[in-house]
Design an enzyme around this catalytic site. Structure first.
Site, short mmCIF file in Angstrom:
data_model
loop_
_atom_site.label_atom_id
_atom_site.label_comp_id
_atom_site.label_asym_id
_atom_site.label_seq_id
_atom_site.Cartn_x
_atom_site.Cartn_y
_atom_site.Cartn_z
N GLY A 46 0.77 -1.25 0.00
CA GLY A 46 0.00 0.00 0.00
C GLY A 46 0.79 1.29 0.00
N ASP A 102 0.89 3.13 4.72
CA ASP A 102 -0.19 3.83 4.02
C ASP A 102 -1.27 4.28 5.01
OD1 ASP A 102 -1.03 1.22 4.51
OD2 ASP A 102 -1.86 0.88 2.51
N ASP A 105 -4.81 1.64 10.91
CA ASP A 105 -6.22 1.36 11.15
C ASP A 105 -6.34 0.80 12.58
OD1 ASP A 105 -8.94 0.98 10.29
OD2 ASP A 105 -8.50 -1.09 9.84
P1 IMP Z 1 -4.00 -2.25 10.67
O1 IMP Z 1 -3.05 -3.36 11.02
O2 IMP Z 1 -5.42 -2.60 11.05
O3 IMP Z 1 -3.58 -0.90 11.20
O4 IMP Z 1 -4.09 -2.20 9.12
C1 IMP Z 1 -3.14 -1.69 8.35
C2 IMP Z 1 -3.30 -2.12 6.91
O5 IMP Z 1 -4.65 -2.48 6.57
C3 IMP Z 1 -2.96 -0.96 6.02
O6 IMP Z 1 -1.58 -0.93 5.75
C4 IMP Z 1 -3.79 -1.25 4.78
O7 IMP Z 1 -3.07 -2.13 3.93
C5 IMP Z 1 -5.00 -1.98 5.31
N1 IMP Z 1 -6.14 -1.02 5.44
C6 IMP Z 1 -6.58 -0.40 6.55
N2 IMP Z 1 -7.61 0.42 6.28
C7 IMP Z 1 -7.83 0.32 4.95
C8 IMP Z 1 -8.75 0.97 4.05
O8 IMP Z 1 -9.60 1.81 4.41
N3 IMP Z 1 -8.64 0.61 2.74
C9 IMP Z 1 -7.72 -0.30 2.29
N4 IMP Z 1 -6.84 -0.89 3.09
C10 IMP Z 1 -6.88 -0.60 4.41
#
Ligand code: IMP
Length: 179
Positions: A46, A102, A105
């Site tokens: 991403g 990127d 979340d």
């Molecule tokens: P986390 O581990 O939940 O913080 O997720 C991180 C990863 O999830 C990011 O690097 C993205 O690849 C993916 N991600 C999180 N939110 C989105 C979104 O709204 N659209 C697409 N990919 C997302």
């Protein structure tokens, strides 16, 4: 490939992204002024567009490396369990490191990656995320620099995908299902 029909509504324009990156890079260049050992680490896939624009605005001697962690797969939900799919090519012991993500979340990915890289004893370890969804956070982590805070929406574009699609949009848009 996404299974339901959807449209994409623009949320952050290409122009706004470019202006924000310019401002962030002025700060980052100041932070790392004088170093000749900075490695900019992009988290695949991403961050590939973001890191390309970011490094071209940094007025510093840098190296670039990549790391791939498992993420959503083809779903819209975080897997929580993070696995390293592709490790760095180079050693980072004693180096300055800037991790480029990127979106933060739930925070599990960045948290895991920072923990892993810390265990390799870099001199300095900082992180930047283009987007931050603080309302979704589960792991206690915050990037040192953030491009934009956004609400709990599923976004695509500027390198970010929905089931591998839409990475090539020049702006950030939110997914709206139509069926
Ligand atoms: P986390 O581990 O939940 O913080 O997720 C991180 C990863 O999830 C990011 O690097 C993205 O690849 C993916 N991600 C999180 N939110 C989105 C979104 O709204 N659209 C697409 N990919 C997302």
């Amino acid at each position: 490939m996404p299974k339901r029909p959807y449209v994409i509504d623009e949320m952050i324009s290409a122009k706004a992204i470019a202006a924000r990156i310019e401002a962030l890079c002025r700060e980052i260049t100041k932070e790392f002024a004088g170093t000749d050992k900075l490695v900019v680490v992009g988290l695949l896939r991403g961050s590939f567009v973001f890191i390309a624009d970011l490094v071209r605005e940094l007025d510093l001697p840098i190296e670039v490396d990549f790391l791939e962690a498992s993420s959503y797969g083809d779903t819209m939900e975080s897997s929580r369990e993070v696995r390293i799919l592709k490790d760095l090519r180079g050693a980072i012991e004693g180096r300055d490191v800037l991790v480029v993500e990127d979106i933060v979340d739930t925070g599990h990915t960045l948290n895991h990656v920072i923990g892993l890289l810390k265990s390799r004893h870099p001199a300095r370890l900082k992180s930047i995320a283009l987007l931050d969804k603080p309302s979704r956070r589960e792991a206690e982590i915050r990037a040192d620099w953030i491009g934009f805070e956004i609400p709990d929406e599923f976004v695509v574009g500027y390198g970010i995908d929905f089931a591998q699609r839409n990475r090539n949009l020049p702006f950030i848009g939110k997914v709206r299902f139509t069926g």
